[in-house]
Design a protein around this motif. Structure first.
Motif, PDB file in Angstrom:
ATOM      1  N   MET A 188       0.756  -0.865   0.162  1.00 49.03           N
ATOM      2  CA  MET A 188       0.384  -0.115   0.136  1.00 49.03           C
ATOM      3  C   MET A 188       0.804   1.769  -0.298  1.00 49.03           C
ATOM      4  O   MET A 188       2.136   1.140   0.954  1.00 49.03           O
ATOM      5  N   LEU A 189       0.604   2.539  -0.901  1.00 44.18           N
ATOM      6  CA  LEU A 189       1.528   3.209  -1.444  1.00 44.18           C
ATOM      7  C   LEU A 189       0.832   4.298  -0.337  1.00 44.18           C
ATOM      8  O   LEU A 189      -0.721   4.445  -0.926  1.00 44.18           O
ATOM      9  N   VAL A 190       1.055   5.291   0.505  1.00 42.57           N
ATOM     10  CA  VAL A 190       0.202   6.275   1.040  1.00 42.57           C
ATOM     11  C   VAL A 190       0.461   7.466   0.306  1.00 42.57           C
ATOM     12  O   VAL A 190       2.263   7.868   0.650  1.00 42.57           O
ATOM     13  N   ARG A 191       0.323   8.593  -0.668  1.00 38.39           N
ATOM     14  CA  ARG A 191       0.612   9.756  -0.966  1.00 38.39           C
ATOM     15  C   ARG A 191       0.046  10.866   0.096  1.00 38.39           C
ATOM     16  O   ARG A 191      -1.125  11.566  -0.044  1.00 38.39           O
ATOM     17  N   ILE A 192       0.844  11.761   0.413  1.00 35.50           N
ATOM     18  CA  ILE A 192       0.879  13.453   0.899  1.00 35.50           C
ATOM     19  C   ILE A 192       1.283  14.586   0.328  1.00 35.50           C
ATOM     20  O   ILE A 192       2.836  14.664  -0.033  1.00 35.50           O
ATOM     21  N   VAL A 193      -0.060  15.286  -0.037  1.00 32.96           N
ATOM     22  CA  VAL A 193       0.797  16.347  -0.606  1.00 32.96           C
ATOM     23  C   VAL A 193       0.183  17.407   0.076  1.00 32.96           C
ATOM     24  O   VAL A 193      -1.072  18.170   0.622  1.00 32.96           O
ATOM     25  N   LYS A 194       1.592  18.090   0.506  1.00 33.17           N
ATOM     26  CA  LYS A 194       1.227  19.712   1.275  1.00 33.17           C
ATOM     27  C   LYS A 194       0.528  20.549   0.147  1.00 33.17           C
ATOM     28  O   LYS A 194       1.728  21.289  -0.937  1.00 33.17           O
ATOM     29  N   MET A 195       0.029  21.514   0.491  1.00 25.95           N
ATOM     30  CA  MET A 195      -0.605  22.688  -0.681  1.00 25.95           C
ATOM     31  C   MET A 195      -0.735  23.682   0.031  1.00 25.95           C
ATOM     32  O   MET A 195      -1.551  23.781   0.819  1.00 25.95           O
ATOM     33  N   GLY A 196      -0.248  24.795  -0.298  1.00 26.65           N
ATOM     34  CA  GLY A 196      -0.015  26.153   0.651  1.00 26.65           C
ATOM     35  C   GLY A 196      -0.755  27.485  -0.369  1.00 26.65           C
ATOM     36  O   GLY A 196      -0.496  28.025  -2.035  1.00 26.65           O
ATOM     37  N   PHE A 197      -2.339  28.245  -0.636  1.00 29.84           N
ATOM     38  CA  PHE A 197      -3.553  29.112  -1.176  1.00 29.84           C
ATOM     39  C   PHE A 197      -2.994  30.695  -0.669  1.00 29.84           C
ATOM     40  O   PHE A 197      -2.910  30.492   0.284  1.00 29.84           O
ATOM     41  N   HIS A 198      -3.365  30.941  -1.703  1.00 24.26           N
ATOM     42  CA  HIS A 198      -3.817  32.548  -1.484  1.00 24.26           C
ATOM     43  C   HIS A 198      -4.374  32.720  -0.052  1.00 24.26           C
ATOM     44  O   HIS A 198      -5.627  31.878  -0.696  1.00 24.26           O
ATOM     45  N   ALA A 199      -4.782  33.188   0.156  1.00 28.00           N
ATOM     46  CA  ALA A 199      -6.474  33.512   1.285  1.00 28.00           C
ATOM     47  C   ALA A 199      -7.886  33.728   0.230  1.00 28.00           C
ATOM     48  O   ALA A 199      -8.312  32.623   0.362  1.00 28.00           O
ATOM     49  N   GLU A 200      -7.072  34.678  -0.646  1.00 27.18           N
ATOM     50  CA  GLU A 200      -8.448  35.128  -1.754  1.00 27.18           C
ATOM     51  C   GLU A 200      -8.980  33.774  -2.893  1.00 27.18           C
ATOM     52  O   GLU A 200     -10.264  33.682  -3.056  1.00 27.18           O
ATOM     53  N   HIS A 201      -7.683  32.578  -2.133  1.00 28.12           N
ATOM     54  CA  HIS A 201      -8.004  31.689  -3.367  1.00 28.12           C
ATOM     55  C   HIS A 201      -8.550  30.483  -2.810  1.00 28.12           C
ATOM     56  O   HIS A 201      -8.949  28.791  -3.338  1.00 28.12           O
ATOM     57  N   VAL A 202      -8.711  29.923  -1.675  1.00 29.96           N
ATOM     58  CA  VAL A 202      -9.023  29.068  -0.865  1.00 29.96           C
ATOM     59  C   VAL A 202     -10.832  28.354  -1.115  1.00 29.96           C
ATOM     60  O   VAL A 202     -10.489  27.035  -1.259  1.00 29.96           O
ATOM     61  N   ASP A 203     -11.187  29.287  -0.899  1.00 25.57           N
ATOM     62  CA  ASP A 203     -12.838  28.725  -1.589  1.00 25.57           C
ATOM     63  C   ASP A 203     -12.790  28.432  -2.420  1.00 25.57           C
ATOM     64  O   ASP A 203     -13.528  27.183  -3.443  1.00 25.57           O
ATOM     65  N   THR A 204     -12.118  29.052  -3.362  1.00 30.20           N
ATOM     66  CA  THR A 204     -12.114  28.175  -5.109  1.00 30.20           C
ATOM     67  C   THR A 204     -11.337  26.867  -5.102  1.00 30.20           C
ATOM     68  O   THR A 204     -12.090  25.682  -5.522  1.00 30.20           O
ATOM     69  N   PHE A 205     -10.228  26.494  -4.764  1.00 34.03           N
ATOM     70  CA  PHE A 205      -9.757  25.519  -3.734  1.00 34.03           C
ATOM     71  C   PHE A 205     -10.969  23.974  -3.907  1.00 34.03           C
ATOM     72  O   PHE A 205     -10.993  23.371  -3.771  1.00 34.03           O
ATOM     73  N   LEU A 206     -11.267  24.355  -1.843  1.00 36.07           N
ATOM     74  CA  LEU A 206     -12.646  23.898  -1.914  1.00 36.07           C
ATOM     75  C   LEU A 206     -13.690  23.452  -2.344  1.00 36.07           C
ATOM     76  O   LEU A 206     -14.071  22.118  -2.450  1.00 36.07           O
ATOM     77  N   GLU A 207     -13.908  24.648  -3.618  1.00 34.17           N
ATOM     78  CA  GLU A 207     -15.123  24.191  -4.545  1.00 34.17           C
ATOM     79  C   GLU A 207     -14.719  23.031  -5.333  1.00 34.17           C
ATOM     80  O   GLU A 207     -15.674  22.319  -5.963  1.00 34.17           O
ATOM     81  N   HIS A 208     -13.186  23.323  -6.237  1.00 35.22           N
ATOM     82  CA  HIS A 208     -12.809  22.876  -7.190  1.00 35.22           C
ATOM     83  C   HIS A 208     -13.121  21.373  -6.604  1.00 35.22           C
ATOM     84  O   HIS A 208     -12.794  20.005  -6.874  1.00 35.22           O
ATOM     85  N   PHE A 209     -12.138  21.519  -5.329  1.00 33.17           N
ATOM     86  CA  PHE A 209     -11.846  19.527  -4.514  1.00 33.17           C
ATOM     87  C   PHE A 209     -13.489  18.780  -3.878  1.00 33.17           C
ATOM     88  O   PHE A 209     -13.222  17.977  -4.750  1.00 33.17           O
TER      89      PHE A 209
END
Length: 98
Positions: free
Chosen positions: A1-22
């Motif tokens: 079993m492979l576990v993939r961990i990805v860390k991402m940092g967003f501009h504050a004004e783009h957080v909602d866009t990221f969450l909607e996209h996710f």
């Protein structure tokens, strides 16, 4: 079993866009061949930092996903929102206690 961990940092004004996209793509990602588990985490102290945590049957399954049109579409829309360079780790799961 492979576990993939990805860390991402967003501009504050783009957080909602990221969450909607996710949210729009999470089921497709989770049900991609070889993906057995998918979670999204948000840092408690820095609310613009997120982590994805996913289980893959094998490295080949993860690589197949990374070469897919789904990944390309999701990643192209996500990477323009970053405030920092993303980091990713592929690790082997050794133990799990529940």
């Amino acid at each position: 079993m492979l576990v993939r961990i990805v860390k991402m940092g967003f501009h504050a004004e783009h957080v909602d866009t990221f969450l909607e996209h996710f949210n729009a793509h999470k089921d497709q990602i989770r049900h991609f061949e070889g993906c057995k588990f998918l979670e999204l985490y948000r840092d408690k102290n820095t609310p613009t930092i997120f982590f994805t945590y996913s289980y893959w049957e094998s490295e080949n399954h993860l690589e197949h996903y990374r070469q897919s049109s789904l990944f390309t579409s999701v990643w192209n829309k996500t990477k323009v929102l970053f405030s920092i360079k993303p980091e990713a780790w592929s690790v082997d799961k050794l133990e799990s206690l529940t």
